[in-house]
Design a protein around this motif. Structure first.
Motif, PDB file in Angstrom:
ATOM      1  N   GLU A  93       0.855  -1.194   0.000  1.00 53.75           N
ATOM      2  CA  GLU A  93       0.000   0.000   0.000  1.00 53.75           C
ATOM      3  C   GLU A  93       0.883   1.233   0.000  1.00 53.75           C
ATOM      4  O   GLU A  93       2.108   1.136   0.161  1.00 53.75           O
ATOM      5  CB  GLU A  93      -0.929   0.002   1.229  1.00 53.75           C
ATOM      6  CG  GLU A  93      -0.193   0.022   2.561  1.00 53.75           C
ATOM      7  CD  GLU A  93      -1.135  -0.026   3.746  1.00 53.75           C
ATOM      8  OE1 GLU A  93      -2.350  -0.017   3.540  1.00 53.75           O
ATOM      9  OE2 GLU A  93      -0.638  -0.060   4.888  1.00 53.75           O
ATOM     10  N   PHE A  94       0.261   2.399  -0.169  1.00 53.03           N
ATOM     11  CA  PHE A  94       0.985   3.663  -0.128  1.00 53.03           C
ATOM     12  C   PHE A  94       0.372   4.556   0.945  1.00 53.03           C
ATOM     13  O   PHE A  94      -0.840   4.538   1.166  1.00 53.03           O
ATOM     14  CB  PHE A  94       0.946   4.360  -1.497  1.00 53.03           C
ATOM     15  CG  PHE A  94       1.703   3.625  -2.567  1.00 53.03           C
ATOM     16  CD1 PHE A  94       3.044   3.876  -2.775  1.00 53.03           C
ATOM     17  CD2 PHE A  94       1.071   2.667  -3.347  1.00 53.03           C
ATOM     18  CE1 PHE A  94       3.750   3.187  -3.760  1.00 53.03           C
ATOM     19  CE2 PHE A  94       1.769   1.972  -4.324  1.00 53.03           C
ATOM     20  CZ  PHE A  94       3.117   2.238  -4.528  1.00 53.03           C
ATOM     21  N   VAL A  95       1.221   5.336   1.618  1.00 52.66           N
ATOM     22  CA  VAL A  95       0.752   6.243   2.666  1.00 52.66           C
ATOM     23  C   VAL A  95       1.402   7.607   2.467  1.00 52.66           C
ATOM     24  O   VAL A  95       2.414   7.733   1.772  1.00 52.66           O
ATOM     25  CB  VAL A  95       1.108   5.701   4.074  1.00 52.66           C
ATOM     26  CG1 VAL A  95       0.407   4.379   4.349  1.00 52.66           C
ATOM     27  CG2 VAL A  95       2.620   5.542   4.248  1.00 52.66           C
ATOM     28  N   ASN A  96       0.821   8.636   3.073  1.00 53.32           N
ATOM     29  CA  ASN A  96       1.399   9.972   3.013  1.00 53.32           C
ATOM     30  C   ASN A  96       2.632  10.037   3.915  1.00 53.32           C
ATOM     31  O   ASN A  96       2.661   9.455   5.000  1.00 53.32           O
ATOM     32  CB  ASN A  96       0.383  11.025   3.468  1.00 53.32           C
ATOM     33  CG  ASN A  96      -0.755  11.169   2.479  1.00 53.32           C
ATOM     34  OD1 ASN A  96      -0.537  11.164   1.270  1.00 53.32           O
ATOM     35  ND2 ASN A  96      -1.974  11.276   2.977  1.00 53.32           N
ATOM     36  N   GLU A  97       3.657  10.764   3.456  1.00 46.33           N
ATOM     37  CA  GLU A  97       4.906  10.868   4.200  1.00 46.33           C
ATOM     38  C   GLU A  97       4.698  11.371   5.630  1.00 46.33           C
ATOM     39  O   GLU A  97       5.322  10.898   6.568  1.00 46.33           O
ATOM     40  CB  GLU A  97       5.885  11.798   3.476  1.00 46.33           C
ATOM     41  CG  GLU A  97       6.424  11.235   2.183  1.00 46.33           C
ATOM     42  CD  GLU A  97       7.409  12.171   1.508  1.00 46.33           C
ATOM     43  OE1 GLU A  97       7.686  13.245   2.075  1.00 46.33           O
ATOM     44  OE2 GLU A  97       7.901  11.831   0.425  1.00 46.33           O
ATOM     45  N   ASP A  98       3.804  12.366   5.781  1.00 42.37           N
ATOM     46  CA  ASP A  98       3.633  12.989   7.096  1.00 42.37           C
ATOM     47  C   ASP A  98       2.813  12.147   8.073  1.00 42.37           C
ATOM     48  O   ASP A  98       2.595  12.540   9.215  1.00 42.37           O
ATOM     49  CB  ASP A  98       3.007  14.385   6.966  1.00 42.37           C
ATOM     50  CG  ASP A  98       1.673  14.369   6.229  1.00 42.37           C
ATOM     51  OD1 ASP A  98       1.174  13.262   5.934  1.00 42.37           O
ATOM     52  OD2 ASP A  98       1.130  15.454   5.953  1.00 42.37           O
ATOM     53  N   GLU A  99       2.375  10.971   7.652  1.00 41.73           N
ATOM     54  CA  GLU A  99       1.606  10.103   8.545  1.00 41.73           C
ATOM     55  C   GLU A  99       2.495   9.130   9.321  1.00 41.73           C
ATOM     56  O   GLU A  99       2.030   8.421  10.195  1.00 41.73           O
ATOM     57  CB  GLU A  99       0.578   9.294   7.737  1.00 41.73           C
ATOM     58  CG  GLU A  99      -0.555  10.124   7.164  1.00 41.73           C
ATOM     59  CD  GLU A  99      -1.505   9.285   6.326  1.00 41.73           C
ATOM     60  OE1 GLU A  99      -1.258   8.073   6.178  1.00 41.73           O
ATOM     61  OE2 GLU A  99      -2.496   9.849   5.821  1.00 41.73           O
ATOM     62  N   VAL A 100       3.787   9.102   8.984  1.00 42.30           N
ATOM     63  CA  VAL A 100       4.687   8.112   9.570  1.00 42.30           C
ATOM     64  C   VAL A 100       5.437   8.715  10.747  1.00 42.30           C
ATOM     65  O   VAL A 100       6.114   9.735  10.615  1.00 42.30           O
ATOM     66  CB  VAL A 100       5.692   7.600   8.515  1.00 42.30           C
ATOM     67  CG1 VAL A 100       6.573   6.505   9.124  1.00 42.30           C
ATOM     68  CG2 VAL A 100       4.954   7.065   7.297  1.00 42.30           C
TER      69      VAL A 100
END
Length: 257
Positions: A93-100
């Motif tokens: 899957e892909f996630v937004n950078e600022d969510e990590v």
């Protein structure tokens, strides 16, 4: 650089053959352990508990202890545990950078395309840059499954090995203070943070500790002794917080002018 893992990245039906390289290096001074009495190097031996004899690396295997003794595992057993993950970094899957959360990050690894994967490598790289996303992937390396994030750093794909949620301890176990802070104090601290806020440039930070340690090593080798630096680590009393914040702001303003 020497690659530490060869395989492929897959996202959807796209497969990209890659080589993986360590993206960081240990900056610590290389020290040996010595016998205090004669400065002779300490060496470790791999000793058989039954015979007392040293065992060659080629004769060492890994085993899992059971009630009936050990089950010996060979290299192919580790690969066969999940052949796909031993050879493929599978983006799920892909996630937004600022969510990590930064606390999850462990080690970075650079990814380089193999001959047949140049176009698909650039495809993934450009798409990640444009969307600001990170690919979430799992794979097996060194007989361990890793959770990872794939992004872009200086025109190269970089894989960050991150921690599984189960590896993060609960900060609720810490004895954290419940002391109240006034709005005025928080506002002053915010102003101080704003004063010190700049664009992050990692190259301006140097490993000062290693340089200082090398100075001590050189001094000791020539028979000199370095006087330790005096550090004032007195805690700021609660009643002095506002005064110290104000003084810090004024000091920063004076330095900037």
């Amino acid at each position: 650089m020497r690659s530490i893992w060869n395989g492929s990245i897959s996202f959807g039906l796209v497969s990209i053959p890659i080589k993986m390289y360590s993206g960081s290096e240990d900056g610590r001074v290389d020290l040996d352990m010595l016998d205090r009495h004669d400065n002779a190097r300490i060496r470790y031996k791999r000793i058989n508990e039954e015979t007392g004899k040293e065992v060659d690396w080629k004769d060492i295997v890994k085993g899992f202890k059971t009630e009936n003794g050990y089950v010996v595992l060979e290299d192919e057993d580790f690969d066969n545990a999940n052949m796909k993950k031993s050879k493929t970094i599978d983006i799920e899957e892909f996630v937004n950078e600022d969510e990590v959360a930064e606390v999850l990050f462990k080690n970075p690894y650079f990814l380089e395309p193999q001959k047949e994967g140049k176009k698909s490598y650039n495809l993934l790289k450009n798409a990640l840059k444009k969307t600001g996303k990170l690919g979430v992937a799992t794979f097996v390396m060194r007989q361990k499954e890793h959770l990872s994030l794939i992004g872009v750093y200086k025109n190269a794909l970089v894989l960050h090995v991150i921690r599984f949620a189960a590896e993060i301890r609960n900060p609720g176990d810490l004895k954290l203070p419940s002391t109240k802070v006034s709005k005025k104090e928080v506002s002053m601290a915010e102003s101080l943070i704003e004063q010190y806020t700049t664009k992050f440039k990692p190259e301006k930070y140097k490993d000062v500790y290693n340089n200082q340690l090398m100075k001590i090593i050189k001094s000791k080798s020539s028979g000199k002794k370095i006087k330790p630096e005096k550090i004032d680590s007195t805690p700021t009393p609660a009643k002095d917080l506002m005064a110290q914040l104000k003084a810090s702001l004024e000091k920063k303003k004076a330095k900037a002018s």
